[in-house]
Write a protein that holds these residues in place. Structure first.
Motif, short mmCIF file in Angstrom:
data_model
loop_
_atom_site.label_atom_id
_atom_site.label_comp_id
_atom_site.label_asym_id
_atom_site.label_seq_id
_atom_site.Cartn_x
_atom_site.Cartn_y
_atom_site.Cartn_z
N UNK A 73 14.59 7.09 -5.53
CA UNK A 73 14.32 6.45 -4.25
C UNK A 73 14.23 4.84 -4.41
N UNK A 74 14.94 4.47 -5.43
CA UNK A 74 15.14 3.08 -5.52
C UNK A 74 16.05 2.77 -4.61
N UNK A 75 15.64 1.59 -3.85
CA UNK A 75 16.71 1.25 -2.51
C UNK A 75 16.38 2.10 -1.43
N UNK A 76 15.54 3.16 -1.67
CA UNK A 76 15.43 4.11 -0.31
C UNK A 76 13.99 3.62 0.08
N UNK A 77 12.91 3.68 -0.76
CA UNK A 77 11.51 3.57 -0.48
C UNK A 77 11.28 1.97 -0.79
N UNK A 78 10.70 1.45 0.22
CA UNK A 78 10.37 0.26 0.18
C UNK A 78 9.00 -0.05 -0.20
N UNK A 79 8.27 0.91 0.30
CA UNK A 79 6.72 1.09 0.14
C UNK A 79 6.33 2.30 -0.41
N UNK A 80 5.40 2.24 -1.40
CA UNK A 80 4.75 3.54 -1.68
C UNK A 80 3.32 3.62 -1.67
N UNK A 81 2.90 4.65 -0.54
CA UNK A 81 1.45 4.77 -0.43
C UNK A 81 1.11 6.14 -1.33
N UNK A 82 0.57 5.99 -2.43
CA UNK A 82 0.33 6.71 -3.72
C UNK A 82 -0.98 7.05 -3.98
N UNK A 83 -1.33 8.09 -3.83
CA UNK A 83 -2.63 8.87 -4.09
C UNK A 83 -2.69 8.99 -5.67
#
Ligand code: SF4
Length: 306
Positions: free
Chosen positions: A156-166
């Motif tokens: 997800x490098x370069x794909x996800x800008x933000x992680x909403x991480x439980x």
């Protein structure tokens, strides 16, 4: 934070023997659903502007949430059981998914919020490429229960800008009992460190909306405030100050129809929640959100407070 040097290597060439999540159940999803409930086709349960994430995610116009069917964790207290076990929703193609993304953008949402998308990692990446070619310019949020392989994070490098991480459980006995995942904490802690290194510290736009970075969510469970404090101690001890946002959630609600044993049959008390908030303050974790008392209840809008 240093660069990650681990080679990007997906452990499965596709869905013939799926290993996209730490269950590595090896399902041939063309023949049967995996342990997460996902089959080979992409199944989307819901896609709409969503106003109930943290303020830096939902903003005024909402976050463009796409809820995928199936979940690698399957917590016993899940509020979205129909979705998380993979049955709900409609089947879409990769092109259809790209069109969904673009349709949400056209509605004016602030970001694209992909909820529990891990079983569809390859499809999502392909759909994002199609959507970007078609004009998608929104930040992408990877909204996850935290049970992720390093390979998925790196993909997800370069794909996800933000992680909403439980970050859900610290004690193996707890994660084993509530999510059948005794390895949860070690797996999630590693994935979180990778995600933080990958995105860097939170970056906000002029409108106060998060453009990149990690929001770590801790849902305080009734009777288990000590476990939440252990999670906070881990964050304070391993991640750089200012390297992430913290969201302390008190919205736990016993799911309708599920006869959960005490203490999961009740809500979190004010005493329990306050104890966790005070622990966060004591540990110097000041950057983030807490929730007001009236945020509990199914279907209720949780008002986050900075
Ligand atoms: S994503 Fe689903 S099918 Fe794939 S390894 Fe995990 S549980 Fe199995």
């Amino acid at each position: 934070m240093g660069n990650i040097t681990m080679p990007l290597q997906m452990e499965t060439p596709g869905r013939n023997a799926c290993a996209l999540c730490p269950r590595r159940c090896g399902a041939n999803r063309r023949l049967a659903a995996g342990r997460c409930g996902a089959r080979a086709e992409i199944r989307v349960a819901h896609a709409a502007p969503h106003l109930w994430e943290e303020p830096c995610i939902s903003g005024v116009n909402g976050s463009g949430a796409v809820f995928f069917s199936g979940c690698p964790l399957g917590c016993v207290f899940c509020q979205n059981h129909a979705i998380s076990r993979g049955g709900a929703g409609r089947v879409v193609t990769r092109q259809g998914l790209a069109s969904l993304f673009l349709g949400l953008q056209a509605q004016g949402v602030h970001n694209l919020n992909l909820v529990t998308a891990t079983p569809y990692l390859h499809d999502v990446r392909a759909a994002l490429a199609k959507a970007r070619a078609g004009g998608l310019a929104l930040p992408v949020v990877w909204n996850t229960g935290g049970y992720e392989t390093p390979q998925t994070v790196l993909a997800l490098r370069g794909e996800a800008d933000i992680w909403l991480f439980d970050l859900k459980f610290h004690a193996p006995v707890l994660s084993a009992r509530l999510a059948n995942a005794p390895d949860y904490f070690g797996v999630a802690a590693r994935a979180l460190a990778l995600a933080c290194a990958q995105t860097g510290p939170p970056v906000f736009g002029p409108n106060g909306l998060l453009q990149s970075g990690v929001v770590v969510r801790i849902l305080v469970l009734p009777g288990h405030r000590g476990d939440a404090v252990r999670l906070l101690e881990h964050l304070a001890g391993t991640l750089p100050p200012g390297g992430f946002m913290l969201s302390l959630m008190r919205q736990y609600t016993p799911p309708n129809g599920a006869a959960l044993p005490p203490p999961l049959h009740r809500r979190v008390s004010s005493y329990e929640y306050r104890a966790v908030v005070q622990a966060a303050q004591r540990l110097g974790l000041h950057s983030g959100y807490t929730q007001g008392k009236n945020s509990v209840g199914e279907g209720y809008v949780p008002p986050f407070e900075i």
